[in-house]
Scaffold this motif. Structure first.
Motif, PDB file in Angstrom:
ATOM      1  N   LEU A   1       0.829  -1.205   0.000  1.00 36.34           N
ATOM      2  CA  LEU A   1       0.000   0.000   0.000  1.00 36.34           C
ATOM      3  C   LEU A   1       0.863   1.254   0.000  1.00 36.34           C
ATOM      4  O   LEU A   1       1.916   1.308   0.625  1.00 36.34           O
ATOM      5  N   ARG A   2       0.386   2.268  -0.699  1.00 37.40           N
ATOM      6  CA  ARG A   2       1.039   3.570  -0.621  1.00 37.40           C
ATOM      7  C   ARG A   2       0.777   4.178   0.751  1.00 37.40           C
ATOM      8  O   ARG A   2      -0.130   3.738   1.474  1.00 37.40           O
ATOM      9  N   PRO A   3       1.537   5.195   1.174  1.00 34.57           N
ATOM     10  CA  PRO A   3       1.246   5.860   2.444  1.00 34.57           C
ATOM     11  C   PRO A   3      -0.189   6.372   2.468  1.00 34.57           C
ATOM     12  O   PRO A   3      -0.646   7.020   1.526  1.00 34.57           O
ATOM     13  N   GLY A   4      -0.892   6.052   3.513  1.00 38.77           N
ATOM     14  CA  GLY A   4      -2.293   6.459   3.604  1.00 38.77           C
ATOM     15  C   GLY A   4      -3.239   5.573   2.826  1.00 38.77           C
ATOM     16  O   GLY A   4      -4.422   5.898   2.687  1.00 38.77           O
ATOM     17  N   GLY A   5      -2.736   4.443   2.290  1.00 36.27           N
ATOM     18  CA  GLY A   5      -3.576   3.537   1.518  1.00 36.27           C
ATOM     19  C   GLY A   5      -4.631   2.854   2.375  1.00 36.27           C
ATOM     20  O   GLY A   5      -4.665   2.990   3.598  1.00 36.27           O
ATOM     21  N   HIS A   6      -5.494   2.095   1.729  1.00 32.36           N
ATOM     22  CA  HIS A   6      -6.693   1.577   2.394  1.00 32.36           C
ATOM     23  C   HIS A   6      -6.828   0.078   2.143  1.00 32.36           C
ATOM     24  O   HIS A   6      -6.848  -0.375   1.000  1.00 32.36           O
ATOM     25  N   LEU A   7      -6.910  -0.691   3.213  1.00 29.65           N
ATOM     26  CA  LEU A   7      -7.221  -2.112   3.109  1.00 29.65           C
ATOM     27  C   LEU A   7      -8.683  -2.326   3.489  1.00 29.65           C
ATOM     28  O   LEU A   7      -9.145  -1.861   4.532  1.00 29.65           O
ATOM     29  N   VAL A   8      -9.408  -3.048   2.641  1.00 30.19           N
ATOM     30  CA  VAL A   8     -10.763  -3.483   2.953  1.00 30.19           C
ATOM     31  C   VAL A   8     -10.743  -4.999   2.984  1.00 30.19           C
ATOM     32  O   VAL A   8     -10.318  -5.644   2.028  1.00 30.19           O
ATOM     33  N   THR A   9     -11.184  -5.577   4.079  1.00 25.63           N
ATOM     34  CA  THR A   9     -11.175  -7.034   4.210  1.00 25.63           C
ATOM     35  C   THR A   9     -12.560  -7.566   4.514  1.00 25.63           C
ATOM     36  O   THR A   9     -13.290  -7.006   5.340  1.00 25.63           O
ATOM     37  N   ALA A  10     -12.902  -8.649   3.856  1.00 22.44           N
ATOM     38  CA  ALA A  10     -14.178  -9.315   4.093  1.00 22.44           C
ATOM     39  C   ALA A  10     -14.022 -10.517   5.007  1.00 22.44           C
ATOM     40  O   ALA A  10     -14.999 -11.215   5.274  1.00 22.44           O
ATOM     41  N   VAL A  11     -12.808 -10.760   5.480  1.00 15.64           N
ATOM     42  CA  VAL A  11     -12.552 -11.979   6.251  1.00 15.64           C
ATOM     43  C   VAL A  11     -11.816 -11.742   7.568  1.00 15.64           C
ATOM     44  O   VAL A  11     -11.720 -12.650   8.386  1.00 15.64           O
TER      45      VAL A  11
END
Length: 309
Positions: free
Chosen positions: A224-234
């Motif tokens: 991820l870039r700085p400030g990036g976003h992870l969305v997880t469904a698990v």
């Protein structure tokens, strides 16, 4: 009517077809004569007792349905004879493994004519999960760099198409056998996770969508870039993982899908524009529900599995 229930926790063999009374619709609900039922990996896990979401047996699994309205006594949204689809009541019991389902009218939509009942039943859970994750939580926009883990699976193959419709550059992980499939969905870059570590060949990602679990989310910090976003469904409830993302100045969101009539209409628009299609790997007749669950549990599916009535 016939329904598939279980009276004990266990393997696919505990699923049995029984005769039960037809449900009685509440005000604002409709009765749907079900034509097809989309199956999701969560359901074998509930059957096996991994989560107490539906309490103790007996219960009836299932949420994704497509069918025909039989009764609409106290709602203006549908009339008898309308073809509808949706994901009613999730995460409460919708009792969708059945010939007739009572569902809130607000949780359904008119089935697009371009989709068969089989295809329509396969779309709601995975489509709404991908939409809510990428659009509502991550706010993916034109030019964003998106990494979809598990691009050949149910949520993943829909997420690739949604991200492309938003103008994103899409990288996905998939086995070599699924490369042609995910490229056909619009993936710009495909990483064979069986041969390559994605952390070594991907960087500067704006949004990661994790549909796999394990250590995938944690390893995604590296790309991820700085400030990036992870969305997880698990891994939405992993407090230790959330703390790591916050410490690294990254955004973390867990997605637990819920019925969403607005997003369902947006998915329909993409279907009608030719920008979204749902892939069904295999269909099973109602009577072969145990075989369908065995296939779900085998993993490495391409798209969805559907039960037909």
């Amino acid at each position: 009517m016939r329904a598939i229930t279980q009276h004990t926790i266990g393997g696919p063999e505990v699923l049995t077809i029984v005769d039960v009374p037809e449900p009685q619709p509440l005000p604002t609900e409709v009765l749907v004569r079900v034509k097809a039922i989309g199956l999701n990996p969560l359901e074998p896990r509930l059957r096996a007792g991994e989560f107490p979401l539906l309490g103790q047996p007996p219960f009836i699994l299932g949420w994704d349905i497509s069918g025909v309205v039989e009764e609409a006594p106290m709602t203006w949204r549908f009339r008898p004879g309308d073809e509808v689809f949706g994901m009613p009541l999730f995460p409460r019991a919708a009792n969708a493994y059945a010939e007739i389902v009572a569902a809130p009218a607000l949780h359904l939509a008119h089935k697009p004519t371009s989709l068969s009942h089989v295809e329509a039943s396969a779309l709601p859970v995975v489509g709404l999960t991908a939409w809510q994750g990428l659009v509502d939580l991550a706010g993916v926009a034109e030019g964003d760099r998106v990494l979809v883990h598990g691009g050949g699976g149910g949520v993943g193959h829909i997420a690739i198409q949604i991200a492309k419709s938003l103008g994103a550059h899409v990288t996905t992980t998939a086995s070599a056998s699924k490369r042609e499939f995910v490229e056909g969905l619009g993936a710009d870059k495909v990483i064979d996770y069986t041969a390559v570590d994605f952390t070594e060949v991907v960087s500067d990602i704006d949004v990661v969508l994790d549909t796999l679990g394990g250590d995938t989310a944690e390893r995604s910090l590296k790309v991820l870039r700085p400030g990036g976003h992870l969305v997880t469904a698990v891994a939405e409830g992993d407090k230790e993982l959330i703390a790591r993302f916050e410490a690294a100045n990254m955004h973390f969101s867990g997605i637990a899908v819920d019925p969403d009539p607005v997003a369902l209409r947006r998915l329909i628009e993409l279907v009608e524009q030719g920008k979204l299609r749902v892939h069904v790997q295999e269909t099973f007749p109602f009577e072969r529900i145990a075989d369908a669950h065995r296939l779900l549990e085998s993993g490495h599916l391409q798209g969805k599995v559907v039960l037909t009535i």
